[in-house]
Design an enzyme around this catalytic site. Structure first.
Site, PDB file in Angstrom:
ATOM      1  N   ARG A 101       0.881  -1.179   0.000  1.00  0.00           N
ATOM      2  CA  ARG A 101       0.000   0.000   0.000  1.00  0.00           C
ATOM      3  C   ARG A 101       0.905   1.211   0.000  1.00  0.00           C
ATOM      4  NH1 ARG A 101      -5.467   1.421   3.278  1.00  0.00           N
ATOM      5  NH2 ARG A 101      -6.159  -0.101   1.736  1.00  0.00           N
ATOM      6  N   HIS A 128      -7.165   0.605  -6.698  1.00  0.00           N
ATOM      7  CA  HIS A 128      -7.412  -0.263  -5.546  1.00  0.00           C
ATOM      8  C   HIS A 128      -8.070  -1.548  -6.054  1.00  0.00           C
ATOM      9  CE1 HIS A 128      -7.790  -1.415  -1.513  1.00  0.00           C
ATOM     10  NE2 HIS A 128      -8.698  -0.570  -1.068  1.00  0.00           N
ATOM     11  N   GLN A 131      -9.985  -4.132  -3.779  1.00  0.00           N
ATOM     12  CA  GLN A 131     -11.296  -3.638  -3.357  1.00  0.00           C
ATOM     13  C   GLN A 131     -12.368  -3.975  -4.403  1.00  0.00           C
ATOM     14  OE1 GLN A 131     -12.077  -1.644  -0.402  1.00  0.00           O
ATOM     15  NE2 GLN A 131     -14.071  -2.365  -1.069  1.00  0.00           N
ATOM     16  N   ASP A 224     -17.416   6.845  -2.077  1.00  0.00           N
ATOM     17  CA  ASP A 224     -16.148   6.770  -1.336  1.00  0.00           C
ATOM     18  C   ASP A 224     -15.868   8.166  -0.796  1.00  0.00           C
ATOM     19  OD1 ASP A 224     -13.646   5.980  -0.341  1.00  0.00           O
ATOM     20  OD2 ASP A 224     -12.642   6.116  -2.290  1.00  0.00           O
ATOM     21  N   CYS A 263     -16.683   1.548   0.247  1.00  0.00           N
ATOM     22  CA  CYS A 263     -15.492   0.709   0.488  1.00  0.00           C
ATOM     23  C   CYS A 263     -14.972   0.865   1.910  1.00  0.00           C
ATOM     24  CB  CYS A 263     -14.409   1.029  -0.526  1.00  0.00           C
ATOM     25  SG  CYS A 263     -13.938   2.758  -0.567  1.00  0.00           S
ATOM     26  N   ARG A 291     -13.836  -8.826   1.535  1.00  0.00           N
ATOM     27  CA  ARG A 291     -12.419  -8.620   1.198  1.00  0.00           C
ATOM     28  C   ARG A 291     -11.626  -9.885   1.540  1.00  0.00           C
ATOM     29  NH1 ARG A 291     -10.395  -3.437   1.095  1.00  0.00           N
ATOM     30  NH2 ARG A 291      -8.578  -4.527   0.276  1.00  0.00           N
TER      31      ARG A 291
HETATM   32  N1   CP Z   1     -11.388  -0.271   1.990  1.00  0.00           N
HETATM   33  C1   CP Z   1     -10.113  -0.305   2.472  1.00  0.00           C
HETATM   34  O1   CP Z   1      -9.153  -0.526   1.717  1.00  0.00           O
HETATM   35  O2   CP Z   1     -10.031  -0.110   3.796  1.00  0.00           O
HETATM   36  P1   CP Z   1      -8.687   0.106   4.633  1.00  0.00           P
HETATM   37  O3   CP Z   1      -8.127   1.452   4.203  1.00  0.00           O
HETATM   38  O4   CP Z   1      -9.117   0.077   6.050  1.00  0.00           O
HETATM   39  O5   CP Z   1      -7.726  -0.985   4.284  1.00  0.00           O
HETATM   40  N1  NVA Z   2     -10.111   6.650  -1.760  1.00  0.00           N
HETATM   41  C1  NVA Z   2      -9.780   6.188  -0.448  1.00  0.00           C
HETATM   42  C2  NVA Z   2     -10.006   4.722  -0.351  1.00  0.00           C
HETATM   43  C3  NVA Z   2      -9.728   4.127   1.007  1.00  0.00           C
HETATM   44  C4  NVA Z   2      -9.944   2.646   1.017  1.00  0.00           C
HETATM   45  C5  NVA Z   2      -8.347   6.549  -0.097  1.00  0.00           C
HETATM   46  O1  NVA Z   2      -7.467   6.394  -0.947  1.00  0.00           O
HETATM   47  O2  NVA Z   2      -8.109   7.040   1.006  1.00  0.00           O
END
Ligand code: CP
Ligand code: NVA
Length: 306
Positions: A101, A128, A131, A224, A263, A291
């Site tokens: 990440r 992502h 997701q 989101d 999400c 997930r």
């Molecule tokens: N939806 C998602 O990726 O959640 P987190 O940021 O908690 O991993």
């Molecule tokens: N768009 C959001 C998604 C989190 C799962 C972010 O990048 O923070």
């Protein structure tokens, strides 16, 4: 050859449907997962916070017989300027796969290029894919093959999740409407990838700045956060997004049996009201649960073929 999962298009449509269908069969206990990670160590290299992705991957790795190591950039020599490519080459000598990440998609692509083990995108500024793989499963679980017929509306910021929705629409042949404000739309590269895939799968992707048009008669409304991790607070952007809030009024244009997805994490009062969130909470947390189920099958798929 190793199989990475950096963007959804790293699976072809047949493979993507295989993962979704096998997720249903394994979640419902009709099929057993193979313990493909027995004796293997996977690293999670995260430079941003995470609740769902981190925990669901750690549990998934454990349930597939493997071991996970959680690595934070600040504790690695990366934070002192060690090259991405040297980090990737070093980790590849100890570790059987890396789940990343990171704030930069380009960084992840560079990392994957130099790693000799499978690399999985656990969210970047651009996409992502884990997701969306799981979200399409959540819809398949509810609608079966009818998932290709329903109207899905994404409403809000044209961010990493929105970009990935465009690819998912194309890859799975869905009927996707995306409403984002002028100046805050999705990335044209991801849009083009989604449209190109639609030529093969029969999907439809329609972009608008009008949230009511996207939501009208929709079966599913997805949103989101308006400010993603790493985004600075931007009042102009927040104002532009106000008409895109998923609230009772906006949902009155959708089908009466509409489902709402998020999400997570949610910023209630911004992209969704507390009232709407709580009304659909059961479905939203099933979405979060899935997930785990989808990622187990993804890991099995990638490691059986790497
Ligand atoms: N939806 C998602 O990726 O959640 P987190 O940021 O908690 O991993
Ligand atoms: N768009 C959001 C998604 C989190 C799962 C972010 O990048 O923070």
């Amino acid at each position: 050859m190793k199989r990475d999962f950096i963007d959804l298009w790293n699976l072809d449509p047949e493979e993507a449907w295989y993962v979704v269908r096998r997720t249903k069969d394994t979640k419902e206990g009709r099929e057993e997962l193979n313990p493909v990670l027995e004796g293997k160590n996977l690293a999670l290299l995260f430079t941003k916070p995470s609740t769902r992705t981190r925990v669901s991957f750690e549990v998934a790795i454990d349930q597939l017989g493997g071991n996970s190591l959680f690595l934070q950039e600040g504790q690695l020599q990366l934070s002192r300027g060690e090259d991405v490519k040297d980090t990737a080459r070093t980790l590849s000598r100890y570790i059987n796969g890396v789940i990343v990440r990171n704030h930069s998609h380009t960084w992840l692509e560079e990392f994957a290029k130099w790693a000799s083990v499978p690399v999985i995108n656990a969210l970047t500024d651009k996409s992502h894919p884990c997701q969306l793989l799981s979200d399409v499963f959540t819809l398949y679980e509810r609608f079966g093959d009818g998932v290709k017929e329903i109207k899905i509306a994404y409403v809000g910021d044209g961010n990493n999740v929105c970009n990935t929705w465009l690819v998912a629409g194309g890859l799975f042949g869905l009927n996707l409407f995306v409403a984002t404000p002028e100046g805050y739309g999705p990335d044209s590269y991801y849009l083009q990838a989604g449209l190109d895939l639609c030529n093969f799968t029969g999907g439809n992707i329609y972009l608008t700045v009008n949230p009511v048009e996207a939501v009208r008669d929709a079966d599913v409304v997805y949103t989101d956060v308006w400010l993603s991790m790493g985004d600075d607070r931007d009042e102009e952007k927040l104002n532009a997004l106000k008409p895109y809030q998923v609230n009772e009024e906006l949902l009155s244009h959708a089908k009466s049996e509409v489902l709402v997805m998020h999400c997570l994490p949610a910023k209630k009062g911004e992209e969704i009201t507390e009232e709407v969130f709580e009304k659909y909470a059961d479905f939203i947390f099933t979405q979060a649960e899935n997930r785990l189920h989808a990622q187990k099958v993804l890991l099995e798929f990638l490691f059986e073929r790497s």
